[in-house]
Design an enzyme around this catalytic site. Sequence first.
Site, PDB file in Angstrom:
ATOM      1  N   GLN A 101       1.011  -1.069   0.052  1.00  0.00           N
ATOM      2  CA  GLN A 101      -0.005   0.131  -0.061  1.00  0.00           C
ATOM      3  C   GLN A 101       0.885   1.418  -0.133  1.00  0.00           C
ATOM      4  OE1 GLN A 101      -2.324  -1.096   3.439  1.00  0.00           O
ATOM      5  NE2 GLN A 101      -0.440  -1.963   4.276  1.00  0.00           N
ATOM      6  N   ASP A 150       0.081   0.202  13.549  1.00  0.00           N
ATOM      7  CA  ASP A 150       0.534   1.266  14.141  1.00  0.00           C
ATOM      8  C   ASP A 150       0.731   0.777  15.666  1.00  0.00           C
ATOM      9  OD1 ASP A 150      -2.764   1.094  13.799  1.00  0.00           O
ATOM     10  OD2 ASP A 150      -2.154   1.734  15.975  1.00  0.00           O
ATOM     11  N   ASP A 161       0.180 -12.267   6.233  1.00  0.00           N
ATOM     12  CA  ASP A 161      -1.213 -12.097   5.717  1.00  0.00           C
ATOM     13  C   ASP A 161      -2.034 -12.835   6.984  1.00  0.00           C
ATOM     14  OD1 ASP A 161      -3.377 -12.849   3.071  1.00  0.00           O
ATOM     15  OD2 ASP A 161      -3.772 -12.146   4.999  1.00  0.00           O
ATOM     16  N   ASP A 192      -7.917  -5.558  13.646  1.00  0.00           N
ATOM     17  CA  ASP A 192      -7.558  -4.224  13.532  1.00  0.00           C
ATOM     18  C   ASP A 192      -7.312  -3.987  12.209  1.00  0.00           C
ATOM     19  OD1 ASP A 192      -5.358  -1.882  15.329  1.00  0.00           O
ATOM     20  OD2 ASP A 192      -6.923  -1.313  13.968  1.00  0.00           O
ATOM     21  N   SER A 193      -8.109  -4.051  11.292  1.00  0.00           N
ATOM     22  CA  SER A 193      -7.711  -4.048   9.830  1.00  0.00           C
ATOM     23  C   SER A 193      -7.975  -2.500   9.228  1.00  0.00           C
ATOM     24  CB  SER A 193      -8.607  -5.066   9.210  1.00  0.00           C
ATOM     25  OG  SER A 193      -9.950  -4.567   9.187  1.00  0.00           O
ATOM     26  N   PRO A 222      -5.183  -5.413   0.634  1.00  0.00           N
ATOM     27  CA  PRO A 222      -4.898  -6.423   1.759  1.00  0.00           C
ATOM     28  C   PRO A 222      -6.013  -6.624   2.765  1.00  0.00           C
ATOM     29  CG  PRO A 222      -3.595  -4.369   1.898  1.00  0.00           C
ATOM     30  CD  PRO A 222      -4.227  -4.147   0.948  1.00  0.00           C
TER      31      PRO A 222
HETATM   32  N1  SAM Z   1      -5.412   1.256  14.190  1.00  0.00           N
HETATM   33  C1  SAM Z   1      -5.617   2.123  13.339  1.00  0.00           C
HETATM   34  C2  SAM Z   1      -6.750   2.673  13.666  1.00  0.00           C
HETATM   35  O1  SAM Z   1      -6.718   3.408  14.626  1.00  0.00           O
HETATM   36  O2  SAM Z   1      -7.779   2.482  13.109  1.00  0.00           O
HETATM   37  C3  SAM Z   1      -5.621   1.675  11.686  1.00  0.00           C
HETATM   38  C4  SAM Z   1      -5.721   0.179  11.470  1.00  0.00           C
HETATM   39  S1  SAM Z   1      -4.441  -0.356  11.098  1.00  0.00           S
HETATM   40  C5  SAM Z   1      -3.257   0.660  10.589  1.00  0.00           C
HETATM   41  C6  SAM Z   1      -4.777  -1.521   9.609  1.00  0.00           C
HETATM   42  C7  SAM Z   1      -3.547  -2.502   9.551  1.00  0.00           C
HETATM   43  O3  SAM Z   1      -4.105  -3.662   8.938  1.00  0.00           O
HETATM   44  C8  SAM Z   1      -2.492  -2.006   8.386  1.00  0.00           C
HETATM   45  O4  SAM Z   1      -1.220  -1.660   8.927  1.00  0.00           O
HETATM   46  C9  SAM Z   1      -2.561  -2.936   7.349  1.00  0.00           C
HETATM   47  O5  SAM Z   1      -1.300  -3.154   6.773  1.00  0.00           O
HETATM   48  C10 SAM Z   1      -2.926  -4.253   8.188  1.00  0.00           C
HETATM   49  N2  SAM Z   1      -3.458  -5.239   7.224  1.00  0.00           N
HETATM   50  C11 SAM Z   1      -4.325  -5.155   6.041  1.00  0.00           C
HETATM   51  N3  SAM Z   1      -4.720  -6.273   5.599  1.00  0.00           N
HETATM   52  C12 SAM Z   1      -3.985  -7.244   6.277  1.00  0.00           C
HETATM   53  C13 SAM Z   1      -4.021  -8.566   6.453  1.00  0.00           C
HETATM   54  N4  SAM Z   1      -4.581  -9.120   5.278  1.00  0.00           N
HETATM   55  N5  SAM Z   1      -3.218  -9.234   7.164  1.00  0.00           N
HETATM   56  C14 SAM Z   1      -2.604  -8.468   8.212  1.00  0.00           C
HETATM   57  N6  SAM Z   1      -2.494  -7.345   8.468  1.00  0.00           N
HETATM   58  C15 SAM Z   1      -3.318  -6.556   7.190  1.00  0.00           C
END
Ligand code: SAM
Length: 281
Positions: free
Chosen positions: A30, A85, A136, A154-155, A161
């Site tokens: 991303q 994060d 993943d 927490d996606s 992804p």
């Molecule tokens: N925690 C933050 C909030 O306040 O909403 C945002 C969510 S956190 C940054 C979302 C994370 O999900 C991202 O770092 C992303 O890379 C991860 N992510 C997305 N698809 C994923 C998958 N299939 N497996 C594991 N992590 C994934």
Amino acid sequence: MDWFTEKWTPNINFSVKIKEHIYSETTPFQQLEVYDSFDLGRFFTLDGIMMANEKDEFIYHEMIIHTPMSVNPNIKNVLVIGGGDGGSVRELTRYPSIIKIDMVEIDESVVRACQKYFQVTTTGLTDPRVTMKFEDGLAFVKNTKNVYDLIIVDSTDPIGPGEGLFSMEFYQNCHRILSDDGILINQHESPYFDKESQEMKRAHQKIKVLFPVAKVYQAFIPTYPSGHWLFGFASKKYDPVVDFKEAFIETLGYKTKYYNKNIHTGSFALPNYVIEKLKKI
Ligand code: SAM
């Protein structure tokens, strides 16, 4: 002076005045940007979408963690899917009763960038109970032999992804690896705009087929589309309000900034239009 603009719908923009564009990276998964702003402090985005900012990240991270922890104080083994994060992990590490936290984040670049430029949420990642796995989440829950008392999804939104984290296969595997009194919490989008509302219904439809208890709770997150944000609370055993242990959070000796016992129960009282949307599934 620059502005960061996120499209909440094709006809509604959300814009934040920027002090500095601190970091930019095209990761294998991303587009990652870190900014400093006048009114929200630092924030980071993935694929142009606000992920977390210094001003209000505590709302999301307190609500996604303290709500389940106050229902089952015996939670020991926790799985966080996503959460790059570190905000969810930070809140989990406040509980001495938790013995193990696995964080499965697909994109290591998000963790490294937050550790360097968005440290407000990364303080828990060095806790010895935390194991970070950069893979993943969909594949992890399919293959792991571990059993967890709590799974936090927490996606990102179900695009790119994050899409697989809203699939029936994913929820079935979460159900499989949860203990008999396990709880699944997921970022459940929003009831307000059509796009997120569709995603909310799709997720809820699958979860309620799999779990005897499938509730939805809400928080006011000003910097997410519409500000009206939802979480899913699914459980094999506990009702989030009936089984609420309101005194437990007090034993932590930690003063939350958003979550409290009235917010806990109140957040499950949904507006009629949201109840209707969830019923229509
Ligand atoms: N925690 C933050 C909030 O306040 O909403 C945002 C969510 S956190 C940054 C979302 C994370 O999900 C991202 O770092 C992303 O890379 C991860 N992510 C997305 N698809 C994923 C998958 N299939 N497996 C594991 N992590 C994934």
